[in-house]
Design an enzyme around this catalytic site. Structure first.
Site, PDB file in Angstrom:
ATOM      1  N   LYS A 110      -1.782  -7.361  -7.413  1.00  0.00           N
ATOM      2  CA  LYS A 110      -2.100  -8.627  -6.735  1.00  0.00           C
ATOM      3  C   LYS A 110      -3.562  -8.975  -7.006  1.00  0.00           C
ATOM      4  O   LYS A 110      -3.909 -10.121  -7.236  1.00  0.00           O
ATOM      5  CB  LYS A 110      -1.846  -8.550  -5.231  1.00  0.00           C
ATOM      6  CG  LYS A 110      -2.125  -9.903  -4.573  1.00  0.00           C
ATOM      7  CD  LYS A 110      -1.899  -9.882  -3.103  1.00  0.00           C
ATOM      8  CE  LYS A 110      -2.988  -9.172  -2.348  1.00  0.00           C
ATOM      9  NZ  LYS A 110      -4.292  -9.840  -2.403  1.00  0.00           N
ATOM     10  N   HIS A 156       0.844  -1.210   0.000  1.00  0.00           N
ATOM     11  CA  HIS A 156       0.000   0.000   0.000  1.00  0.00           C
ATOM     12  C   HIS A 156       0.877   1.259   0.000  1.00  0.00           C
ATOM     13  O   HIS A 156       0.578   2.233  -0.701  1.00  0.00           O
ATOM     14  CB  HIS A 156      -0.855   0.062   1.274  1.00  0.00           C
ATOM     15  CG  HIS A 156      -1.887  -1.010   1.390  1.00  0.00           C
ATOM     16  ND1 HIS A 156      -1.895  -1.924   2.406  1.00  0.00           N
ATOM     17  CD2 HIS A 156      -2.967  -1.297   0.626  1.00  0.00           C
ATOM     18  CE1 HIS A 156      -2.939  -2.726   2.267  1.00  0.00           C
ATOM     19  NE2 HIS A 156      -3.600  -2.379   1.198  1.00  0.00           N
TER      20      HIS A 156
END
Ligand code: PAF
Length: 282
Positions: free
Chosen positions: A151, A37
């Site tokens: 992902k 992140h």
């Protein structure tokens, strides 16, 4: 770092920047922030004048009640991580009430069939929930650029389709998968693994990396069968699916074609915790 918990206050804060045509970068997250992140935030900080990060565990995208209840919620630690990355980041961490305004339901979205593949088959309603929240967040933040990790590659393609269909003026940018040293793809769900499970879960990447090598000489079916056999030997892991699919359409590869880009997609359970990963087969 500035924290907003009410969409109206965030909108009021952003209005002058939007009228001055300042470029807003947006990183939507469900919290339990990890280096993956933070790398999206770094990308946004370097591309835009303002970076907004949302932290919201979106109930409508969970098809499994236990997964929603056990999803890690670590707001205080998340805020510290954001603050130490960059003091100018704006965080929006709303309540369910603030964002759904009394109607916690998904809309229905047509993503030209992308929603029927892989995650869509195994998590009914998931992409309706993702579309609902991402559309709401885009309407609130009005970003020029939005950053999503690869992902969740299917999610990335779905969000690109969402903005195309709804003509939402935002550039959707996919960023590389961030991996732990062991190769395990970084995920908030990794927080739920024991130290042993986390160590052993490196096998997921090891197997898909080998699958990539095999795809050079074998058919998609042969590689898929090989991956299935490898997981049958693993006591700790239960393979939900491994599929080789076209990156654009996400349709399963039946016969290899030279002008398509393929990816191997995998979902695995470790003690009821669901992990996903994928690898480009180029
Ligand atoms: O990828 C996620 O964390 C979520 O699906 C997202 C995009 C923040 C929407 O809730």
């Amino acid at each position: 770092m500035s924290l907003f918990v009410k969409q109206n206050e965030l909108k009021t804060f952003l209005t002058p920047y939007l009228s001055q045509k300042k470029k807003i970068g947006f990183v939507p997250t469900m919290g339990a922030l990890h280096q993956g992140h933070l790398s999206l935030m770094e990308q946004s900080l370097s591309d835009n004048e303002i970076t907004v990060v949302s932290i919201f565990v979106n109930p409508t995208q969970f098809n499994n009640k236990e997964d929603l209840e056990k999803y890690p919620r670590t707001l205080e630690a998340d805020l510290k991580k954001v603050e130490s990355l960059n003091k100018n980041i704006i965080v929006y961490a709303p309540s369910v009430e603030d964002i759904y305004e009394g109607k916690t339901e998904s809309g229905h979205f047509d993503y030209d069939g992308l929603e029927f593949q892989m995650e869509g088959k195994h998590r009914p309603g998931h992409f309706d929930g993702v579309g609902t929240i991402v559309k709401k967040l885009f309407e609130i933040v009005q970003p020029a650029n939005a950053y999503f990790g690869e992902k969740d590659f299917q999610q990335l393609q779905i969000v690109k389709k969402l903005v195309e269909k709804y003509k939402i003026p935002v550039n959707v940018i996919g960023c590389d998968i961030y991996r732990e040293e062991s190769g395990l793809a970084m995920s908030s769900r990794n927080e739920r693994l024991t130290a042993e499970e986390r160590k052993e879960a490196s096998v997921i990447y090891k197997i898909i990396k080998e699958a990539k090598q095999l795809f050079g000489t074998k058919s998609a079916k042969e590689v898929t069968d090989w991956v299935t056999k490898q997981f049958a030997k693993q006591k700790m892991f239960e393979l939900e699916y491994f599929e080789i699919a076209d990156e654009q359409t996400l349709l399963t590869c039946k016969r290899k074609s030279n002008n398509k880009n393929y990816r191997g997609f995998i979902a695995v359970f470790v003690n009821n915790i669901r992990l996903i990963d994928n690898i480009s087969l180029k």
